[in-house]
Design a protein around this motif. Structure first.
Motif, PDB file in Angstrom:
ATOM      1  N   GLU A  32      13.060  15.156  47.800  1.00 27.83           N
ATOM      2  CA  GLU A  32      11.928  13.946  47.515  1.00 27.83           C
ATOM      3  C   GLU A  32      12.388  13.044  46.191  1.00 27.83           C
ATOM      4  O   GLU A  32      12.330  12.009  46.207  1.00 27.83           O
ATOM      5  CB  GLU A  32      10.629  14.635  47.259  1.00 27.83           C
ATOM      6  CG  GLU A  32       9.832  13.586  46.847  1.00 27.83           C
ATOM      7  CD  GLU A  32       9.294  12.741  48.034  1.00 27.83           C
ATOM      8  OE1 GLU A  32       9.078  11.492  47.678  1.00 27.83           O
ATOM      9  OE2 GLU A  32       9.323  13.312  49.255  1.00 27.83           O
ATOM     10  N   THR A  33      12.889  13.974  45.087  1.00 26.74           N
ATOM     11  CA  THR A  33      13.132  13.053  43.917  1.00 26.74           C
ATOM     12  C   THR A  33      14.454  12.187  43.957  1.00 26.74           C
ATOM     13  O   THR A  33      14.357  11.099  43.350  1.00 26.74           O
ATOM     14  CB  THR A  33      13.400  14.123  42.729  1.00 26.74           C
ATOM     15  OG1 THR A  33      14.326  15.170  43.087  1.00 26.74           O
ATOM     16  CG2 THR A  33      12.106  14.739  42.353  1.00 26.74           C
ATOM     17  N   LYS A  35      15.442  10.938  46.581  1.00 26.76           N
ATOM     18  CA  LYS A  35      15.096   9.936  47.608  1.00 26.76           C
ATOM     19  C   LYS A  35      14.177   8.700  46.748  1.00 26.76           C
ATOM     20  O   LYS A  35      14.494   7.569  47.033  1.00 26.76           O
ATOM     21  CB  LYS A  35      14.015  10.548  48.739  1.00 26.76           C
ATOM     22  CG  LYS A  35      13.863   9.413  49.887  1.00 26.76           C
ATOM     23  CD  LYS A  35      12.819  10.022  50.879  1.00 26.76           C
ATOM     24  CE  LYS A  35      12.573   8.959  51.972  1.00 26.76           C
ATOM     25  NZ  LYS A  35      12.163   7.702  51.924  1.00 26.76           N
ATOM     26  N   GLN A  36      13.250   9.300  46.114  1.00 24.47           N
ATOM     27  CA  GLN A  36      12.773   8.208  45.221  1.00 24.47           C
ATOM     28  C   GLN A  36      13.433   7.589  44.407  1.00 24.47           C
ATOM     29  O   GLN A  36      13.357   6.200  44.102  1.00 24.47           O
ATOM     30  CB  GLN A  36      11.638   8.609  44.373  1.00 24.47           C
ATOM     31  CG  GLN A  36      10.306   9.283  45.067  1.00 24.47           C
ATOM     32  CD  GLN A  36       9.272  10.245  44.320  1.00 24.47           C
ATOM     33  OE1 GLN A  36       9.585  10.331  43.155  1.00 24.47           O
ATOM     34  NE2 GLN A  36       8.295  10.736  44.930  1.00 24.47           N
ATOM     35  N   GLN A  37      14.524   8.075  43.898  1.00 22.16           N
ATOM     36  CA  GLN A  37      15.478   7.493  42.877  1.00 22.16           C
ATOM     37  C   GLN A  37      16.386   6.453  43.685  1.00 22.16           C
ATOM     38  O   GLN A  37      16.445   5.491  43.100  1.00 22.16           O
ATOM     39  CB  GLN A  37      16.347   8.483  42.367  1.00 22.16           C
ATOM     40  CG  GLN A  37      17.399   8.121  41.061  1.00 22.16           C
ATOM     41  CD  GLN A  37      17.870   9.301  40.345  1.00 22.16           C
ATOM     42  OE1 GLN A  37      18.444  10.039  41.167  1.00 22.16           O
ATOM     43  NE2 GLN A  37      17.967   9.526  39.180  1.00 22.16           N
ATOM     44  N   ASP A  39      15.589   5.058  46.690  1.00 22.44           N
ATOM     45  CA  ASP A  39      14.618   3.910  47.038  1.00 22.44           C
ATOM     46  C   ASP A  39      14.686   2.986  46.073  1.00 22.44           C
ATOM     47  O   ASP A  39      14.505   1.714  46.383  1.00 22.44           O
ATOM     48  CB  ASP A  39      13.487   4.524  47.655  1.00 22.44           C
ATOM     49  CG  ASP A  39      13.678   5.497  48.846  1.00 22.44           C
ATOM     50  OD1 ASP A  39      14.745   5.093  49.502  1.00 22.44           O
ATOM     51  OD2 ASP A  39      12.710   6.155  49.360  1.00 22.44           O
ATOM     52  N   GLN A  40      14.293   3.385  44.627  1.00 24.96           N
ATOM     53  CA  GLN A  40      13.821   2.452  43.731  1.00 24.96           C
ATOM     54  C   GLN A  40      15.097   1.729  43.090  1.00 24.96           C
ATOM     55  O   GLN A  40      14.920   0.567  42.613  1.00 24.96           O
ATOM     56  CB  GLN A  40      13.123   3.285  42.535  1.00 24.96           C
ATOM     57  CG  GLN A  40      11.972   3.930  43.048  1.00 24.96           C
ATOM     58  CD  GLN A  40      11.149   4.658  41.898  1.00 24.96           C
ATOM     59  OE1 GLN A  40      11.912   4.824  40.776  1.00 24.96           O
ATOM     60  NE2 GLN A  40      10.121   5.273  42.255  1.00 24.96           N
TER      61      GLN A  40
END
Length: 303
Positions: A32-33, A35-37, A39-40
């Motif tokens: 999750e972490t 993926k957020q990184q 995606d951003q």
């Protein structure tokens, strides 16, 4: 060809990124972490072969996805079971698993989980790491990924894989004897990781010392003797070739295991050295240098 890259760290991020750069259909299976990184900020690679900033496709384990043709496994050995669990839903009848882990022990684990036919051989040579911002930093001229069938056959699936890898801005090479290549890499990386972690030093200063050179030679011989007792397909004279390779490496070259120690991270001590010591014990072989390296890493991890 649909490609799933498990992990987007130094190895998966680099080779997967090069495939995305080429235009292949690549998805990164990440936590999750991460993926957020991604995606951003995108997948950012700083490399001596050219920088990349990509916006890759990402997914989490458990999400629904169309079948993948190949799964590129680039995790550390101590994350292998978690990786196996995370990809179970994505291994279909025709899926090929291409592991890039160092060592040999992971092969049987993957075969036990998915069946022998799903697993092909693979390895890579690259100096890369993930910085605190999540950038993939690749610093050396070598960026090789080697793959092949254990049978040494040029099967239809392996030729399709070669076609997908061709034209990528990294060296993807189809091996004529991937099993031998993997054992050779295991011997090399075990020796390099062993001495650099033991002396807490890049390879150059170790070579400057008489007993440093002696330690390199002794460790190479010990590792080779253990491997031959399980009929590893080592080439004649491989220890001399490996020694010359180590002696010609850049002065400040460090092993990935040593870099993990410097970051205070867990190491692959069990996968590299514990596996060899288990064989040595069964075969009643004396391996004092391997044992010393392993003990050093066990003390480090216990602190």
């Amino acid at each position: 060809m649909r490609i799933l890259v498990v992990g987007a760290g130094g190895i998966g991020g680099y080779f997967g990124g090069r495939l995305v750069e080429k235009g292949e259909d690549v998805t990164f299976l990440v936590r999750e972490t991460r993926k957020q990184q991604l995606d951003q900020n995108g997948l950012v690679v700083e490399s001596v072969h050219g920088n990349m900033k990509l916006q890759p496709k990402t997914m989490l384990s458990g999400e629904t996805a169309e079948p993948f043709d190949v799964i590129l496994l680039s995790t550390k050995s101590y994350h292998l079971q978690g990786a196996i669990d995370s990809i179970k839903d994505y291994v279909t009848e025709n899926t090929v698993i291409l592991p890039l882990l160092n060592g040999i022990a992971h092969v049987e684990e993957l075969r036990a989980a998915f069946g022998e036919n799903h697993v092909i051989g693979g390895l890579c040579f690259i100096e890369t790491t993930l910085d605190e911002q999540g950038k993939v930093i690749q610093t050396s001229p070598i960026h090789d990924l080697v793959f092949g069938e254990y049978s040494q056959e040029k099967t239809e699936r392996i030729m399709k894989l070669q076609a997908a890898f061709e034209g990528t801005k990294a060296n993807f090479r189809l091996s004529d004897n991937i099993e031998q290549d993997m054992w050779h890499k295991y011997q090399f990386i075990t020796t390099l990781s062993g001495v650099t972690s033991l002396f807490r030093s890049p390879i150059g200063p170790i070579r400057d010392q008489e007993y440093g050179v002696e330690t390199i030679q002794t460790l190479l011989q010990e590792v080779g003797s253990v491997m031959r007792r399980v009929d590893a397909p080592l080439a004649d004279g491989i220890e001399d070739n490996q020694f010359q390779k180590i002696m010609q490496m850049g002065y400040n070259m460090k092993s990935s295991l040593q870099r993990d120690m410097e970051k205070g991270l867990k190491t692959e001590a069990e996968h590299f050295f514990g596996y060899l010591l288990q064989i040595a014990k069964e075969k009643q072989l004396s391996t004092p240098v391997i044992a010393t390296v392993y003990a050093n890493l066990e003390v480090y991890e216990a602190q």
